[in-house]
Design a protein around this motif. Structure first.
Motif, short mmCIF file in Angstrom:
data_model
loop_
_atom_site.label_atom_id
_atom_site.label_comp_id
_atom_site.label_asym_id
_atom_site.label_seq_id
_atom_site.Cartn_x
_atom_site.Cartn_y
_atom_site.Cartn_z
N ASP A 290 0.82 -1.21 0.00
CA ASP A 290 0.00 0.00 0.00
C ASP A 290 0.86 1.26 0.00
OD1 ASP A 290 -2.15 -1.66 -0.02
OD2 ASP A 290 -2.62 -1.47 2.12
N GLU A 291 1.93 1.26 0.79
CA GLU A 291 2.80 2.45 0.84
C GLU A 291 3.52 2.63 -0.50
OE1 GLU A 291 2.83 4.71 3.33
OE2 GLU A 291 1.21 3.46 4.13
N LEU A 292 3.92 1.50 -1.09
CA LEU A 292 4.56 1.57 -2.41
C LEU A 292 3.61 2.18 -3.43
CD1 LEU A 292 6.57 0.91 -4.70
CD2 LEU A 292 5.75 -1.46 -4.64
N ALA A 293 2.36 1.71 -3.39
CA ALA A 293 1.38 2.22 -4.35
C ALA A 293 1.20 3.73 -4.19
CB ALA A 293 0.04 1.50 -4.17
N LYS A 294 1.23 4.21 -2.95
CA LYS A 294 1.06 5.66 -2.73
C LYS A 294 2.23 6.42 -3.35
CE LYS A 294 -1.16 5.30 1.75
NZ LYS A 294 -0.83 5.39 3.17
N ILE A 295 3.43 5.95 -3.09
CA ILE A 295 4.62 6.65 -3.63
C ILE A 295 4.59 6.62 -5.16
CG2 ILE A 295 7.15 6.59 -3.79
CD1 ILE A 295 7.24 5.52 -0.93
N ALA A 296 4.31 5.44 -5.72
CA ALA A 296 4.34 5.30 -7.18
C ALA A 296 3.25 6.17 -7.82
CB ALA A 296 4.14 3.83 -7.56
N ARG A 297 2.10 6.26 -7.15
CA ARG A 297 1.03 7.11 -7.69
C ARG A 297 1.45 8.58 -7.68
NH1 ARG A 297 -2.91 4.33 -4.77
NH2 ARG A 297 -2.88 5.98 -3.21
N ARG A 298 2.03 8.98 -6.56
CA ARG A 298 2.45 10.39 -6.47
C ARG A 298 3.49 10.72 -7.53
NH1 ARG A 298 2.27 9.68 -0.50
NH2 ARG A 298 4.50 9.25 -0.50
N LEU A 299 4.36 9.75 -7.81
CA LEU A 299 5.45 10.00 -8.77
C LEU A 299 5.06 9.63 -10.19
CD1 LEU A 299 8.51 8.69 -6.73
CD2 LEU A 299 8.02 11.06 -7.33
N ARG A 300 3.89 9.07 -10.34
CA ARG A 300 3.44 8.52 -11.63
C ARG A 300 4.52 7.60 -12.22
NH1 ARG A 300 2.40 13.33 -14.69
NH2 ARG A 300 2.17 14.71 -12.91
N ALA A 301 5.07 6.78 -11.35
CA ALA A 301 6.18 5.90 -11.75
C ALA A 301 5.66 4.51 -12.10
CB ALA A 301 7.18 5.79 -10.60
N HIS A 302 6.43 3.82 -12.91
CA HIS A 302 6.15 2.42 -13.22
C HIS A 302 6.94 1.56 -12.23
CE1 HIS A 302 5.18 -0.85 -16.12
NE2 HIS A 302 6.16 -1.42 -15.43
N VAL A 303 6.32 0.50 -11.72
CA VAL A 303 7.03 -0.34 -10.74
C VAL A 303 7.45 -1.65 -11.40
CG1 VAL A 303 6.83 -1.59 -8.55
CG2 VAL A 303 5.78 0.67 -8.79
N ASN A 304 8.70 -2.03 -11.21
CA ASN A 304 9.20 -3.34 -11.64
C ASN A 304 9.50 -4.17 -10.40
OD1 ASN A 304 9.39 -3.01 -14.51
ND2 ASN A 304 11.05 -1.57 -14.10
N VAL A 305 8.86 -5.31 -10.32
CA VAL A 305 9.11 -6.21 -9.19
C VAL A 305 10.04 -7.33 -9.64
CG1 VAL A 305 8.04 -7.91 -7.66
CG2 VAL A 305 6.94 -5.71 -8.03
N ILE A 306 11.11 -7.51 -8.89
CA ILE A 306 12.08 -8.56 -9.21
C ILE A 306 12.17 -9.49 -8.00
CG2 ILE A 306 14.48 -8.99 -9.93
CD1 ILE A 306 14.37 -5.64 -10.02
N PRO A 307 11.63 -10.72 -8.12
CA PRO A 307 11.77 -11.63 -6.98
C PRO A 307 13.25 -11.81 -6.66
CG PRO A 307 10.26 -12.51 -8.62
CD PRO A 307 10.91 -11.32 -9.24
N MET A 308 13.58 -11.79 -5.38
CA MET A 308 15.00 -11.80 -5.00
C MET A 308 15.72 -13.05 -5.51
SD MET A 308 16.74 -11.84 -1.26
CE MET A 308 18.39 -12.53 -1.23
N ASN A 309 16.87 -12.82 -6.08
CA ASN A 309 17.76 -13.93 -6.46
C ASN A 309 18.44 -14.43 -5.21
OD1 ASN A 309 18.09 -14.77 -9.13
ND2 ASN A 309 19.15 -12.88 -9.67
N PRO A 310 18.38 -15.72 -4.93
CA PRO A 310 19.08 -16.21 -3.75
C PRO A 310 20.57 -15.88 -3.86
CG PRO A 310 17.83 -17.95 -4.83
CD PRO A 310 17.75 -16.76 -5.72
N THR A 311 21.16 -15.43 -2.80
CA THR A 311 22.55 -14.98 -2.81
C THR A 311 23.30 -15.70 -1.70
OG1 THR A 311 21.91 -12.84 -3.71
CG2 THR A 311 23.94 -12.88 -2.46
N PRO A 312 24.50 -16.20 -2.00
CA PRO A 312 25.24 -16.91 -0.96
C PRO A 312 25.44 -16.03 0.27
CG PRO A 312 26.40 -16.98 -3.09
CD PRO A 312 25.23 -16.10 -3.27
N GLY A 313 25.23 -16.60 1.43
CA GLY A 313 25.46 -15.86 2.67
C GLY A 313 24.29 -14.97 3.08
N VAL A 314 23.22 -14.95 2.27
CA VAL A 314 22.06 -14.14 2.64
C VAL A 314 20.92 -15.09 2.99
CG1 VAL A 314 20.38 -12.42 1.82
CG2 VAL A 314 22.78 -12.26 1.12
N ARG A 315 20.34 -14.90 4.17
CA ARG A 315 19.32 -15.85 4.62
C ARG A 315 17.96 -15.59 3.98
NH1 ARG A 315 19.69 -11.90 8.21
NH2 ARG A 315 17.85 -11.15 9.28
N TRP A 316 17.76 -14.41 3.44
CA TRP A 316 16.47 -14.11 2.82
C TRP A 316 16.30 -14.82 1.49
CZ3 TRP A 316 17.94 -8.41 3.68
CH2 TRP A 316 17.68 -8.05 5.01
#
Ligand code: SAH
Ligand code: SF4
Length: 388
Positions: A290-316
């Motif tokens: 919801d917060e992202l949508a507010k910012i993007a609306r205010r900026l009239r920006a296009h949003v690109n979502v990139i699912p995180m690439n697993p990275t060595p040493g990162v638990r997420w």
């Protein structure tokens, strides 16, 4: 009085004006600078091969130029030959990634601006490795030259190009290793090379600069007066979370970033993109959507979502498909244009030091404008998770 020896430079580090000044210094007419420039654009940096220049000038240039050719140490092909990740190593041992992505009628190269990165984003492989050094303008330009020359020759290492791929670079994205706006001189010099009608002649719209949000740098980019595509790596829409995911947010919080992005849009009349690396149970909840949508609306920006690439040493990790869909739909319902990058886009756009983190030293190969061992490259590994 002994005269100082002339400075030795990488020819790709010289702007058009500097090439003209060099020719004046060597008592040459101005058009020689254009001839030299045309060779460089074609990927030829050895004066001996510049056959339309007089022999004496070729000899003088050979003394001035020290081409900083990187060595190709790994070449990973993914996605049926449509994605090529190159690991290039400079004589001082520093290595960077350049990624070539081929589409019908479009060839995009993703370039690095720094060896490593000082910004320390905790989900990013480059951020994990820390800052090594700035790349010179020549080293950044040369990544495009290497990819462009490979396309022109129709052959990239031992791999042939897929049918329908253009024979030259059509788009450039500054989304490889490093923060482009933390290396402004090289970034701006590269943009000038790319946009120069007698250089790569790319439209400003075909050039994307991705930044973590360095506010003064965004302003300097706007000063160029070109409608470059600005991609802002937002990843969090509240300061508390962004301070953690993108540490530079502590110095340039969201309100300040939003103001400068609005200024960029107004001054360049160009729509801005927001990049959102979606991390499971970290920034994929409804509040962030919801917060992202507010910012993007205010900026009239296009949003690109990139699912995180697993990275060595990162638990997420990346969120589940269901959660990803729910996030994207929620932002969309908030009135925002949003694109979920497919795995190809994810793999290719998030070069991010992952090849460097996991590369195997391969046989090397010879690419135009890059040094390589003479043997053919083995395709080292095909990313297992990559599908079209
Ligand atoms: N430093 C600049 C440009 C290089 S990073 C920037 O941060 O914008 C290019 C993009 O890859 C950024 O949007 C970055 O957030 C994203 N990225 C970094 N690590 C990633 C990962 N593990 N998975 C997916 N995207 C990642
Ligand atoms: Fe640097 Fe970009 Fe990686 Fe952050 S995401 S550490 S700014 S390369």
């Amino acid at each position: 009085m002994s005269s100082q020896p002339a400075a030795v430079v990488d020819p790709y580090a010289l702007s058009r004006d500097e090439l003209t000044a060099l020719m004046a210094e060597l008592d040459q007419p101005r058009y020689r600078a254009d001839q030299l420039h045309a060779w460089l654009v074609r990927g030829v940096d050895d004066p001996a091969e510049m056959t339309d220049l007089p022999a004496a000038l070729r000899a003088a240039l050979a003394e001035r130029f020290a081409p900083a050719r990187p060595e190709l140490v790994a070449h990973r092909v993914a996605d049926d030959g449509h994605t090529h990740k190159l690991l290039l190593r400079y004589p001082d041992g520093e290595a960077i990634e350049t990624v070539l992505m081929l589409y019908p009628k479009r060839a995009t190269v993703c370039i690095s601006t720094q060896a490593g990165c000082a910004m320390g984003c905790p989900f990013c492989a480059t951020g994990q490795a820390g800052f090594r050094r700035q790349l010179t303008a020549g080293e950044v330009v040369r990544q495009v030259v290497v990819a462009d020359a490979a396309l022109r020759s129709g052959d990239i290492g031992s791999a042939h190009l897929p049918d329908g791929a253009p024979d030259h670079i059509t788009n450039v994205v500054f989304m490889g290793m490093g923060e482009p706006l933390a290396n402004l001189p090289a970034t701006l010099a590269t943009v000038r090379w790319l946009h120069d009608p007698e250089g790569f002649n790319l439209s400003a719209r075909g050039i994307t600069v991705s930044t973590v949000g360095l506010v003064p740098g965004i302003r300097k980019l706007a000063d160029l007066g070109l409608p470059l595509t600005l991609a802002v790596s937002l990843h969090a829409a509240t300061d508390t979370l962004r301070d953690e995911l993108v540490p530079i947010n502590v110095s340039h919080p969201l309100a300040e970033l939003e103001a400068v992005v609005r200024e960029y849009r107004e001054r360049t009349n160009r729509r801005v993109s927001i990049e959102w690396c979606l991390i499971g149970d970290v920034n994929d909840d409804d509040e962030q959507a919801d917060e992202l949508a507010k910012i993007a609306r205010r900026l009239r920006a296009h949003v690109n979502v990139i699912p995180m690439n697993p990275t060595p040493g990162v638990r997420w990790k990346e969120p589940s498909k269901r959660r990803t869909r729910a996030f994207v739909e929620r932002v969309q319902r908030g009135g925002v244009e949003i694109t979920l990058r497919d795995t190809r886009g994810r793999d290719a756009d998030a070069a991010c030091g992952q090849l460097l983190a996991s590369y195997t030293l391969g046989a090397g190969t010879r690419l135009p404008a890059a040094i390589g061992a003479a043997e053919r490259v083995e395709l080292l590994q095909v990313d297992p998770g990559v599908q079209r």
